[in-house]
Design a protein around this motif. Structure first.
Motif, PDB file in Angstrom:
ATOM      1  N   CYS B 116       0.832  -1.220   0.000  1.00 52.81           N
ATOM      2  CA  CYS B 116       0.000   0.000   0.000  1.00 52.81           C
ATOM      3  C   CYS B 116       0.863   1.266   0.000  1.00 52.81           C
ATOM      4  O   CYS B 116       1.934   1.314   0.595  1.00 52.81           O
ATOM      5  CB  CYS B 116      -0.912  -0.040   1.214  1.00 52.81           C
ATOM      6  SG  CYS B 116      -1.994   1.391   1.347  1.00 52.81           S
ATOM      7  N   THR B 117       0.361   2.299  -0.654  1.00 51.96           N
ATOM      8  CA  THR B 117       1.135   3.536  -0.812  1.00 51.96           C
ATOM      9  C   THR B 117       0.681   4.663   0.107  1.00 51.96           C
ATOM     10  O   THR B 117       1.160   5.789  -0.012  1.00 51.96           O
ATOM     11  CB  THR B 117       1.013   4.045  -2.261  1.00 51.96           C
ATOM     12  OG1 THR B 117      -0.391   4.176  -2.562  1.00 51.96           O
ATOM     13  CG2 THR B 117       1.656   3.115  -3.249  1.00 51.96           C
ATOM     14  N   VAL B 118      -0.274   4.384   0.975  1.00 49.55           N
ATOM     15  CA  VAL B 118      -0.792   5.452   1.843  1.00 49.55           C
ATOM     16  C   VAL B 118      -0.520   5.122   3.309  1.00 49.55           C
ATOM     17  O   VAL B 118      -0.931   4.071   3.799  1.00 49.55           O
ATOM     18  CB  VAL B 118      -2.306   5.659   1.605  1.00 49.55           C
ATOM     19  CG1 VAL B 118      -2.872   6.644   2.617  1.00 49.55           C
ATOM     20  CG2 VAL B 118      -2.555   6.174   0.195  1.00 49.55           C
ATOM     21  N   ALA B 133      -3.344   2.269   4.426  1.00 56.54           N
ATOM     22  CA  ALA B 133      -4.773   2.341   4.106  1.00 56.54           C
ATOM     23  C   ALA B 133      -5.329   0.926   3.938  1.00 56.54           C
ATOM     24  O   ALA B 133      -6.497   0.672   4.214  1.00 56.54           O
ATOM     25  CB  ALA B 133      -4.980   3.150   2.835  1.00 56.54           C
ATOM     26  N   ALA B 134      -4.502   0.000   3.494  1.00 57.14           N
ATOM     27  CA  ALA B 134      -4.875  -1.428   3.506  1.00 57.14           C
ATOM     28  C   ALA B 134      -4.194  -1.999   4.736  1.00 57.14           C
ATOM     29  O   ALA B 134      -2.974  -1.919   4.848  1.00 57.14           O
ATOM     30  CB  ALA B 134      -4.360  -2.121   2.259  1.00 57.14           C
ATOM     31  N   ILE B 148      -9.739  -2.235   3.879  1.00 58.97           N
ATOM     32  CA  ILE B 148      -9.247  -1.064   3.143  1.00 58.97           C
ATOM     33  C   ILE B 148      -9.966   0.162   3.694  1.00 58.97           C
ATOM     34  O   ILE B 148     -11.192   0.202   3.722  1.00 58.97           O
ATOM     35  CB  ILE B 148      -9.517  -1.173   1.617  1.00 58.97           C
ATOM     36  CG1 ILE B 148      -9.166  -2.558   1.065  1.00 58.97           C
ATOM     37  CG2 ILE B 148      -8.802  -0.058   0.878  1.00 58.97           C
ATOM     38  CD1 ILE B 148      -7.739  -2.896   0.918  1.00 58.97           C
ATOM     39  N   CYS B 626      -7.577   5.787   1.269  1.00 61.41           N
ATOM     40  CA  CYS B 626      -7.097   4.930   0.171  1.00 61.41           C
ATOM     41  C   CYS B 626      -7.007   5.770  -1.097  1.00 61.41           C
ATOM     42  O   CYS B 626      -7.894   6.564  -1.392  1.00 61.41           O
ATOM     43  CB  CYS B 626      -8.084   3.786  -0.032  1.00 61.41           C
ATOM     44  SG  CYS B 626      -7.934   2.979  -1.624  1.00 61.41           S
ATOM     45  N   SER B 627      -5.921   5.567  -1.851  1.00 63.40           N
ATOM     46  CA  SER B 627      -5.733   6.375  -3.057  1.00 63.40           C
ATOM     47  C   SER B 627      -6.246   5.667  -4.311  1.00 63.40           C
ATOM     48  O   SER B 627      -6.208   6.240  -5.382  1.00 63.40           O
ATOM     49  CB  SER B 627      -4.244   6.686  -3.242  1.00 63.40           C
ATOM     50  OG  SER B 627      -3.548   5.506  -3.605  1.00 63.40           O
ATOM     51  N   GLU B 628      -6.687   4.423  -4.155  1.00 61.32           N
ATOM     52  CA  GLU B 628      -7.119   3.600  -5.287  1.00 61.32           C
ATOM     53  C   GLU B 628      -5.965   3.340  -6.259  1.00 61.32           C
ATOM     54  O   GLU B 628      -6.176   3.216  -7.451  1.00 61.32           O
ATOM     55  CB  GLU B 628      -8.293   4.241  -6.038  1.00 61.32           C
ATOM     56  CG  GLU B 628      -9.501   4.507  -5.166  1.00 61.32           C
ATOM     57  CD  GLU B 628     -10.628   5.150  -5.937  1.00 61.32           C
ATOM     58  OE1 GLU B 628     -11.648   4.500  -6.111  1.00 61.32           O
ATOM     59  OE2 GLU B 628     -10.463   6.309  -6.368  1.00 61.32           O
ATOM     60  N   CYS B 629      -4.758   3.282  -5.712  1.00 62.91           N
ATOM     61  CA  CYS B 629      -3.607   3.006  -6.582  1.00 62.91           C
ATOM     62  C   CYS B 629      -3.642   1.570  -7.087  1.00 62.91           C
ATOM     63  O   CYS B 629      -2.968   1.237  -8.061  1.00 62.91           O
ATOM     64  CB  CYS B 629      -2.298   3.280  -5.850  1.00 62.91           C
ATOM     65  SG  CYS B 629      -1.908   2.064  -4.580  1.00 62.91           S
ATOM     66  N   GLY B 630      -4.383   0.715  -6.406  1.00 62.05           N
ATOM     67  CA  GLY B 630      -4.567  -0.653  -6.877  1.00 62.05           C
ATOM     68  C   GLY B 630      -3.423  -1.594  -6.545  1.00 62.05           C
ATOM     69  O   GLY B 630      -3.446  -2.760  -6.941  1.00 62.05           O
ATOM     70  N   GLU B 631      -2.423  -1.127  -5.814  1.00 59.78           N
ATOM     71  CA  GLU B 631      -1.281  -1.997  -5.514  1.00 59.78           C
ATOM     72  C   GLU B 631      -1.716  -3.191  -4.657  1.00 59.78           C
ATOM     73  O   GLU B 631      -1.170  -4.286  -4.774  1.00 59.78           O
ATOM     74  CB  GLU B 631      -0.191  -1.200  -4.793  1.00 59.78           C
ATOM     75  CG  GLU B 631       0.496  -0.187  -5.673  1.00 59.78           C
ATOM     76  CD  GLU B 631       1.319  -0.826  -6.780  1.00 59.78           C
ATOM     77  OE1 GLU B 631       2.404  -1.352  -6.500  1.00 59.78           O
ATOM     78  OE2 GLU B 631       0.864  -0.794  -7.945  1.00 59.78           O
ATOM     79  N   CYS B 632      -2.693  -2.967  -3.759  1.00 66.45           N
ATOM     80  CA  CYS B 632      -3.165  -4.070  -2.902  1.00 66.45           C
ATOM     81  C   CYS B 632      -3.836  -5.141  -3.748  1.00 66.45           C
ATOM     82  O   CYS B 632      -3.672  -6.335  -3.488  1.00 66.45           O
ATOM     83  CB  CYS B 632      -4.128  -3.542  -1.839  1.00 66.45           C
ATOM     84  SG  CYS B 632      -5.469  -2.540  -2.508  1.00 66.45           S
ATOM     85  N   PHE B 643     -12.882  -3.588  -4.948  1.00 67.60           N
ATOM     86  CA  PHE B 643     -13.335  -2.227  -4.668  1.00 67.60           C
ATOM     87  C   PHE B 643     -14.811  -2.012  -4.972  1.00 67.60           C
ATOM     88  O   PHE B 643     -15.355  -0.962  -4.656  1.00 67.60           O
ATOM     89  CB  PHE B 643     -12.477  -1.231  -5.445  1.00 67.60           C
ATOM     90  CG  PHE B 643     -11.185  -0.920  -4.729  1.00 67.60           C
ATOM     91  CD1 PHE B 643     -10.776  -1.685  -3.664  1.00 67.60           C
ATOM     92  CD2 PHE B 643     -10.399   0.154  -5.109  1.00 67.60           C
ATOM     93  CE1 PHE B 643      -9.605  -1.409  -2.982  1.00 67.60           C
ATOM     94  CE2 PHE B 643      -9.222   0.443  -4.441  1.00 67.60           C
ATOM     95  CZ  PHE B 643      -8.823  -0.348  -3.373  1.00 67.60           C
TER      96      PHE B 643
HETATM   97  S1  SF4 Z   1      -5.585   0.976  -3.567  1.00 70.82           S
HETATM   98 FE1  SF4 Z   1      -4.880  -0.408  -2.007  1.00 70.82          FE
HETATM   99  S2  SF4 Z   1      -2.692  -0.140  -2.016  1.00 70.82           S
HETATM  100 FE2  SF4 Z   1      -3.541   1.659  -3.044  1.00 70.82          FE
HETATM  101  S3  SF4 Z   1      -3.847   3.183  -1.463  1.00 70.82           S
HETATM  102 FE3  SF4 Z   1      -5.738   2.044  -1.602  1.00 70.82          FE
HETATM  103  S4  SF4 Z   1      -5.520   0.475  -0.044  1.00 70.82           S
HETATM  104 FE4  SF4 Z   1      -3.474   1.246  -0.442  1.00 70.82          FE
END
Ligand code: SF4
Ligand SMILES: Cc1cc2nc3c(=O)[nH]c(=O)nc-3n(C[C@H](O)[C@H](O)[C@H](O)COP(=O)(O)OP(=O)(O)OC[C@H]3O[C@@H](n4cnc5c(N)ncnc54)[C@H](O)[C@@H]3O)c2cc1C
Ligand code: SF4
Lengths: 80, 904
Positions: B116-118, B133-134, B148, B626-632, B643
């Motif tokens: 996760c990036t947040v 965030a995750a 999340i 959560c930034s919705e970067c999708g890394e999780c 999501f």
């Molecule tokens: S999409 Fe997943 S990895 Fe990205 S910020 Fe949200 S919780 Fe973290």
């Protein structure tokens, strides 16, 4: 940013962790360091660096070098 | 769903009641608002006076609760309302929040959290360390499943017409994951290079930071990410999809809408052909936007993202008939023809040589068909962005004088202010309150424009004041070239006899599906919306692709939602609930001076450096968490993150209710003289319990100011209890004992540390408590009777504690410590009082705890018949007392249920 006094929001300090990773890794690349030493190298107060170092420790990016702190009470951290 | 009992709150009391009732054969539903049961006890280090490990005692109870055949647990759930039925039973409405993780699939491996990036303050560690965030709440969580943290969708992402996750790529750039940022963008929109230069960035207007020093520079961050990726990848990393469909799609127009639809459909393996009437693909990106804003090699590279999928583009092909495409065997058609025509002014002389429409001029200039305007005077008529581009382009082509003629004032100009200013800086003359009346020629060539002066009258439909000609104000200007940029018109002329067209000449479509009146023929982009933004067209292409795919799969287009988004995160909440936000200025864009940049058609704006891009990305406030970067999603090996999971509203019935919502902790910030939140080494006892627990947030028990092992620690008892100044006159019952517990634990972890406990009097009332107190004294804990007046910072993060030495009789004293623990008191959780509908009021006692109507002889019974209080809901209690009390509540509830059943 003042040493010894929290003068920024905790959420903001914590957000900064994500840009501090690479900087802290490069500071620790050659020699392990204590938190005050990392703080000095980064130019940020130690109490802020505690947040970043402890999160990096928690997520397995760095580790302490010894089981016990040094004579001044500090641990040294190195890249894992 | 029917249960015998509904238990609200899954701390030790709630679990105890549930297990007791379950063992009696009664069906219990346990509702917990957090993602794990266990309450505060599971977060403690050890328990007094036995010093048993708190989580070692809690976890078996938590496991028994979740596995008990008669107990159902709903975590991350909250009661909306409970109402009592006429028959003595209860009806409850429960909101089960979405955690965005499928609990059946999640194995609790934590891969999502690591990716996760947040970073957010970890509330289960009372803000002493970050989690993500995750996250998995804590190692002993039950259920041990990821969650999340999504608090709505961040404004930047929410407003993007193409659904680009702006917050996502910003957070990836902040983390230094540039390629991932690029790929995230490509999930939603295939022309990142063009957008990074020429997007009008609605995300930035919506950005919460724009209410502070200025928005996050989202577009320029994108520019950095794109340039970084393109410089390493001159070709896309993918090719034609492995699985190809035999269905064929014709797309008319290769602008952003057509390219976007082609990309999204191409990824699904359809055979796609784009027909383009011009010589080259790209539409407005190629022919309208000048190279100084959008270099054409960037457009070329963007288009490769589409052609790499096997999409064919046939240029120089003007399509005028939908039927002909059908005849060629295409299963469906997408019309993305744009707005290439310009509305006529219908003025005398408009057909003269030297009078050009905006698109005619721009396309010729952008393809080098007109390249030199040296010595010429050019007048551009109009006030929108489409007037600014020809003006700035004409200056670059050497025009001696460029005039922008606009009929209202600068304030009313639809063009962006910064674009107007850039044109003026580069040498354009802005003539406001003027309009052409006729174009005057000599030998068929334009030589003059006659203009009229205007003044502003009443506002028109658009709210702008209407320009009114000033009689007799005609005068003429010598010009060589006039460019009419008064508005663009949809290029729908060829299709008027085949498709329904609106009065404004756009295609008439179903606004949801973009299907025209002919099934199988869809239309989108500016040809549908009228002149809009690149990113709008890209969004339309994506929407059309979604419905075209459904159409080709034989699926219904009705009542199916495309691109459902979480509601927008509240800016006000973000700005008010995230603590102090420091001033962080935007990076000033580097541009050559106007006199220099006007001499070349090179790109004006320079790319940010890596350092600048990361600094800029780090100005982001993570509005939706959560930034919705999708890394999780990518990291999860069990494919458990979804999501699109929705919250549920569940209605249940139960014969009885147990309220076990626990207590709240005193907010130590309120004792301002103790410096909590100001001095890093002033912590609360709950934080200290975490610091000495086996799952501590730091690698050892360290002080927060600098990570040093503390060796002189003070406890300040009764912080927020027995204190009328903060309106809590009562004793919290546990602070003396937990402080002694922590003192003993610290002595174990840090044998050389000195420990001082400042107290009013020690309340050691329970079994074994007095002995525990004595043991601490014998171990060397120093007890000082006297209330602490204030705490001040001295050197090296150490603190000076000011107190009155009552027993020693030496009056006001001062002592230095390197860590101070505030033994914060327990407060009622008043949320409990709002669980029930107004008709059934849960009464509170004088201190706002849930009132037990007859505590001495009928414990746990509340003001509502059939509702019982368990644990700290009705008073401050320690763990043994909470468990006993919860057992009593279970027995009372069982009695009530039994009677109710017998009466039926
Ligand atoms: S999409 Fe997943 S990895 Fe990205 S910020 Fe949200 S919780 Fe973290
Ligand atoms: C620093 C500290 C140290 C302590 N150390 C000890 C010790 O060593 N020994 C000891 O005996 N006691 C100790 N205590 C006291 C102990 O923590 C409490 O006795 C115990 O946690 C009470 O349990 P409970 O279930 O009543 O409340 P809680 O633990 O507060 O649990 C209540 C639960 O209800 C949930 N909830 C709240 N509202 C809702 C709602 N509307 N819907 C659904 N769920 C809801 C909460 O999230 C929580 O999970 C300590 C307390 C503190 C502050
Ligand atoms: S602050 Fe960040 S998340 Fe919030 S709107 Fe701006 S860029 Fe998006």
């Amino acid at each position: 940013m003042m040493e010894g006094v929290i003068d920024r929001g905790i959420a903001e300090i914590i957000r900064d962790e994500m840009i501090m990773h690479d900087k802290i890794i490069s500071i620790l690349k050659d020699d392990p360091k204590t938190i005050p030493e990392i703080a000095e190298a980064l130019g940020y107060p130690s109490h802020e660096v505690v947040y970043w170092v402890m999160a990096m420790w928690r997520y397995g990016k760095i580790e302490e070098t010894t089981a016990k702190p040094n004579a001044d009470g500090y641990f040294m951290y190195k890249v894992k | 769903m029917n249960y015998d009992v509904l238990i609200v709150g899954g701390g030790i009391a709630g679990m105890e009641s549930a297990l007791t009732l379950g063992d009696m054969g009664l069906k219990a539903l346990l509702i917990e608002k957090e993602p794990s049961i266990g309450g505060k006890m599971v977060l403690l280090s050890k328990v007094f006076p036995t010093l048993d490990c708190a989580s070692c005692i809690s976890t078996p109870k938590m496991a028994s609760t979740i596995h008990h055949p008669n107990v159902t647990i709903m975590t991350s759930s909250e009661i909306r309302k409970i109402a009592k039925n006429g028959d003595g039973a209860f009806k409850a409405l429960i909101n089960r929040k979405s955690t965005y993780v499928d609990n059946n699939a999640c194995t609790g491996c934590g891969e999502c959290e690591a990716a996760c990036t947040v970073a957010l303050p970890d509330r289960f560690n009372f803000g002493m360390v970050a989690h993500r965030a995750a996250y998995i709440p804590f190692p002993q969580a039950v259920p041990k499943k990821a969650v999340i943290n999504r608090q709505g969708q961040s404004p930047c992402s929410n407003v993007c017409p193409a659904g680009v996750k702006a917050h996502g790529y910003v957070s990836l750039v902040r983390s230094g994951r540039y390629d991932e940022a690029f790929h995230l963008h490509m999930e939603d929109a295939p022309l990142p290079g063009s957008l990074s230069r020429a997007c009008y960035a609605p995300c930035e207007n919506a950005c919460t930071r724009s209410d502070l020093e200025g928005s996050v520079d989202i577009r320029r961050i994108k520019r950095f990410m794109v340039d970084h990726y393109y410089s390493a990848h001159s070709e896309p990393e993918y090719g034609t999809p492995e699985k190809l469909s035999d269905k064929r799609i014709a797309i008319v127009g290769s602008g952003p809408a057509g390219l976007s639809a082609a990309y999204h459909l191409g990824r699904k393996g359809y055979h796609i052909k784009i027909f383009e009437r011009e010589e080259q693909a790209g539409g407005m990106l190629r022919y309208a936007i000048p190279a100084y804003r959008l270099p054409k090699d960037i457009v070329d590279r963007d288009i490769k993202n589409i052609t790499a999928l096997g999409v064919e583009i046939e240029t120089n092909t003007n399509i005028t008939s939908v039927a002909s495409l059908k005849e060629q065997g295409f299963d469906t058609v997408f019309l993305a023809v744009g707005t290439y025509e310009t509305w006529k002014m219908n003025l005398p002389g408009e057909d003269l040589d030297g009078v050009m429409d905006c698109m005619g001029f721009l396309s010729k200039a952008n393809t080098g068909k007109i390249s030199d305007l040296s010595g010429k005077t050019v007048v551009v008529v109009g006030g929108g962005n489409s007037a600014i581009d020809p003006a700035r382009l004409a200056l670059r082509m050497g025009a001696e004088k460029v005039i922008i003629l606009y009929r209202r004032t600068r304030k009313e100009m639809p063009a962006h202010e910064w674009e107007i200013q850039a044109a003026i800086d580069e040498g354009a003359d802005l003539m406001i309150l003027k309009t052409p009346r006729r174009f005057i020629g000599s030998n068929g060539r334009l030589v003059k424009v006659e203009v009229l002066r205007m003044e502003l009258g009443e506002p028109d439909d658009s709210g702008r004041r209407r320009p009114v000609p000033v009689k007799g104000s005609e005068h003429s200007i010598d010009v060589d070239l006039a460019v009419l940029a008064i508005g663009l018109r949809p290029s729908t002329d060829s299709f008027t006899d085949q498709l329904k067209i609106n009065r404004n000449e756009t295609f008439r479509v179903n606004p949801e599906t973009l299907e025209t009146n002919i099934p199988s023929v869809f239309a989108g982009g500016d040809g549908v919306t009228g002149p809009a933004m690149i990113v709008d067209a890209i969004g339309q292409g994506k929407r059309a692709a979604f419905y075209i795919n459904r159409y080709l799969q034989g699926e219904s287009l009705d009542n199916i939602e495309f691109d459902s988004r979480l509601s927008i995160a509240d800016k006000y909440d973000v700005l008010s609930n995230r603590g102090a936000i420091s001033k962080r200025m935007q990076i000033v864009a580097v541009e050559p001076p106007p006199s220099q940049r006007v001499k070349t058609s090179e790109e004006v704006e320079k790319c940010m450096t890596e350092e600048e891009a990361r600094y800029s990305a780090n100005r982001c406030l993570d509005c939706g968490n959560c930034s919705e970067c999708g890394e999780c999603i990518k990291a999860c090996p069990a494919d458990a993150v979804h999501f699109d999971m929705q919250p549920e509203e569940i209605e249940i019935e139960a014969d009885s209710v147990i309220v076990s919502t626990g207590f709240k902790l005193f907010d130590a910030h309120l004792k301002t003289n103790y410096g909590y939140g100001k001095y890093p080494n002033v912590v609360t006892a709950m934080q200290m319990d975490r610091l000495v627990s086996p799952t501590k947030p730091f690698n050892r028990t360290l002080r927060p100011s600098d990570g040093k092992a503390p060796d002189n620690i003070a406890f300040v008892l009764c912080t927020g209890s027995r204190d009328c100044t903060i309106d809590n006159p009562i004793c919290s019952r546990v602070c003396c004992m937990y402080s002694i517990k922590q003192a003993e634990l610290i002595m174990g972890a840090l044998p050389l540390a000195d420990i001082t406990i400042y107290y009013i009097d020690i309340r050691a009332f329970g079994k074994g408590y007095e002995e525990f107190y004595k043991q601490a004294k014998e171990m060397g804990v120093y007890f000082v009777k006297g209330r602490v007046a204030k705490i001040e910072l001295v050197e090296d993060g150490n603190l000076s504690v000011f107190y009155e030495d009552i027993d020693g009789g030496s009056g006001p004293q001062q002592m230095e410590h390197d860590l101070v623990v505030l033994s914060v008191g327990l407060l009622p959780n008043m949320d409990a009082l709002h669980l029930f509908n107004n008709g059934d009021r849960l009464e509170a006692d004088a201190y706002s705890y849930v009132k037990e109507i007859n505590e001495d002889i009928d414990p746990t019974r509340t003001s509502i018949d059939g509702v019982f209080a368990a644990g700290t809901t009705s008073a401050a209690r320690d763990i043994p007392d909470s468990i006993l009390h919860a057992g009593a509540a279970a027995a009372q509830a069982a009695g009530y249920i039994h009677q109710l059943k017998a009466s039926r």
